[in-house]
Design a protein around this motif. Structure first.
Motif, PDB file in Angstrom:
ATOM      1  N   SER A   1       1.323  -1.304  -0.324  1.00 43.66           N
ATOM      2  CA  SER A   1       0.273  -0.022  -0.256  1.00 43.66           C
ATOM      3  C   SER A   1       1.161   1.063  -0.193  1.00 43.66           C
ATOM      4  O   SER A   1       2.531   1.198   0.136  1.00 43.66           O
ATOM      5  CB  SER A   1      -1.013   0.206   1.213  1.00 43.66           C
ATOM      6  OG  SER A   1       0.410   0.684   2.389  1.00 43.66           O
ATOM      7  N   TYR A   2       0.344   1.988  -0.607  1.00 41.46           N
ATOM      8  CA  TYR A   2       1.045   3.639   0.269  1.00 41.46           C
ATOM      9  C   TYR A   2       1.705   3.800   1.463  1.00 41.46           C
ATOM     10  O   TYR A   2       2.842   4.009   1.480  1.00 41.46           O
ATOM     11  CB  TYR A   2       0.628   4.669  -0.395  1.00 41.46           C
ATOM     12  CG  TYR A   2       0.680   6.285  -0.238  1.00 41.46           C
ATOM     13  CD1 TYR A   2       1.676   6.714  -0.957  1.00 41.46           C
ATOM     14  CD2 TYR A   2       0.513   7.359   0.943  1.00 41.46           C
ATOM     15  CE1 TYR A   2       2.421   7.585  -1.772  1.00 41.46           C
ATOM     16  CE2 TYR A   2       1.483   8.164   1.430  1.00 41.46           C
ATOM     17  CZ  TYR A   2       2.252   8.563   0.644  1.00 41.46           C
ATOM     18  OH  TYR A   2       2.737   9.282   0.473  1.00 41.46           O
ATOM     19  N   GLU A   3       0.910   4.000   1.625  1.00 43.21           N
ATOM     20  CA  GLU A   3       1.450   3.825   3.564  1.00 43.21           C
ATOM     21  C   GLU A   3       2.765   2.596   3.670  1.00 43.21           C
ATOM     22  O   GLU A   3       3.527   3.371   4.816  1.00 43.21           O
ATOM     23  CB  GLU A   3       0.887   3.579   4.661  1.00 43.21           C
ATOM     24  CG  GLU A   3      -0.482   5.108   4.485  1.00 43.21           C
ATOM     25  CD  GLU A   3      -2.151   4.141   3.610  1.00 43.21           C
ATOM     26  OE1 GLU A   3      -1.655   3.471   2.914  1.00 43.21           O
ATOM     27  OE2 GLU A   3      -2.676   5.646   3.524  1.00 43.21           O
ATOM     28  N   GLN A   4       2.349   1.823   2.827  1.00 45.44           N
ATOM     29  CA  GLN A   4       3.898   0.808   3.816  1.00 45.44           C
ATOM     30  C   GLN A   4       5.223   1.198   2.599  1.00 45.44           C
ATOM     31  O   GLN A   4       5.902   0.847   3.315  1.00 45.44           O
ATOM     32  CB  GLN A   4       3.296  -0.811   3.236  1.00 45.44           C
ATOM     33  CG  GLN A   4       2.017  -1.889   4.257  1.00 45.44           C
ATOM     34  CD  GLN A   4       1.347  -2.958   3.146  1.00 45.44           C
ATOM     35  OE1 GLN A   4       1.398  -2.689   2.262  1.00 45.44           O
ATOM     36  NE2 GLN A   4       1.281  -3.437   4.526  1.00 45.44           N
ATOM     37  N   ALA A   5       4.574   1.230   1.747  1.00 39.37           N
ATOM     38  CA  ALA A   5       5.968   1.603   0.533  1.00 39.37           C
ATOM     39  C   ALA A   5       6.119   3.226   1.494  1.00 39.37           C
ATOM     40  O   ALA A   5       7.805   2.793   1.412  1.00 39.37           O
ATOM     41  CB  ALA A   5       5.828   1.990  -0.551  1.00 39.37           C
ATOM     42  N   ARG A   6       5.445   3.921   2.166  1.00 39.54           N
ATOM     43  CA  ARG A   6       6.556   4.981   2.201  1.00 39.54           C
ATOM     44  C   ARG A   6       7.095   5.159   3.844  1.00 39.54           C
ATOM     45  O   ARG A   6       8.223   5.369   3.523  1.00 39.54           O
ATOM     46  CB  ARG A   6       5.532   6.466   2.511  1.00 39.54           C
ATOM     47  CG  ARG A   6       5.765   7.226   2.740  1.00 39.54           C
ATOM     48  CD  ARG A   6       4.736   8.662   3.440  1.00 39.54           C
ATOM     49  NE  ARG A   6       5.366   9.816   3.476  1.00 39.54           N
ATOM     50  CZ  ARG A   6       4.964  10.348   4.895  1.00 39.54           C
ATOM     51  NH1 ARG A   6       5.209   9.349   5.890  1.00 39.54           N
ATOM     52  NH2 ARG A   6       6.064  11.097   5.079  1.00 39.54           N
ATOM     53  N   GLU A   7       6.654   4.414   4.635  1.00 37.56           N
ATOM     54  CA  GLU A   7       7.323   3.733   5.633  1.00 37.56           C
ATOM     55  C   GLU A   7       8.592   2.872   5.186  1.00 37.56           C
ATOM     56  O   GLU A   7       9.134   3.709   6.360  1.00 37.56           O
ATOM     57  CB  GLU A   7       6.103   3.140   6.776  1.00 37.56           C
ATOM     58  CG  GLU A   7       7.135   2.082   7.824  1.00 37.56           C
ATOM     59  CD  GLU A   7       5.834   1.326   8.905  1.00 37.56           C
ATOM     60  OE1 GLU A   7       7.049   0.547   9.756  1.00 37.56           O
ATOM     61  OE2 GLU A   7       5.382   1.531   8.129  1.00 37.56           O
ATOM     62  N   GLU A   8       8.484   1.693   4.555  1.00 41.44           N
ATOM     63  CA  GLU A   8      10.068   1.268   3.904  1.00 41.44           C
ATOM     64  C   GLU A   8      10.611   1.635   3.803  1.00 41.44           C
ATOM     65  O   GLU A   8      11.558   2.719   3.766  1.00 41.44           O
ATOM     66  CB  GLU A   8       9.615  -0.082   3.540  1.00 41.44           C
ATOM     67  CG  GLU A   8      10.819  -0.569   3.545  1.00 41.44           C
ATOM     68  CD  GLU A   8      10.568  -1.829   2.164  1.00 41.44           C
ATOM     69  OE1 GLU A   8      11.236  -2.271   1.790  1.00 41.44           O
ATOM     70  OE2 GLU A   8       9.373  -2.483   1.920  1.00 41.44           O
ATOM     71  N   LEU A   9       9.910   3.051   2.777  1.00 43.78           N
ATOM     72  CA  LEU A   9      11.318   4.085   1.818  1.00 43.78           C
ATOM     73  C   LEU A   9      11.550   5.058   2.797  1.00 43.78           C
ATOM     74  O   LEU A   9      13.409   5.319   3.106  1.00 43.78           O
ATOM     75  CB  LEU A   9      10.301   4.936   1.433  1.00 43.78           C
ATOM     76  CG  LEU A   9      11.460   6.185   0.477  1.00 43.78           C
ATOM     77  CD1 LEU A   9      12.151   5.366  -0.483  1.00 43.78           C
ATOM     78  CD2 LEU A   9      10.471   6.949  -0.774  1.00 43.78           C
TER      79      LEU A   9
END
Length: 79
Positions: free
Chosen positions: A17-25
């Motif tokens: 998800s956007y949130e997951q990708a952003r957190e990992e980034l």
């Protein structure tokens, strides 16, 4: 969220998800900023970070398109 130690442990970016990708980034950038990583690990993280940034941008572009379409439909309904 715990950081994976091998590439096999990492989730497929296309499923995030956007949130997951952003957190990992964000976590990836923090790790790169420490500067205490071997070159190969830094390159791997950089590449994954680029892919994560692309995933976030895809989510944002999709959201923008949906909003634009909804606005157009609303505008057509009021005419």
């Amino acid at each position: 969220m715990t950081e994976p130690t091998t590439q096999q442990d990492q989730p497929d970016i296309s499923t995030l998800s956007y949130e997951q990708a952003r957190e990992e980034l964000v976590m990836t950038v923090k790790r790169l900023e420490t500067g205490n990583l071997p070159l190969e690990e830094s390159l791997r993280l950089w590449e994954r970070g680029e892919a994560l940034a692309d995933r976030c941008q895809s989510w944002l572009d999709g959201a923008r398109e949906r909003l634009d379409k909804a606005r157009e439909e609303t505008s057509e309904d009021t005419e």
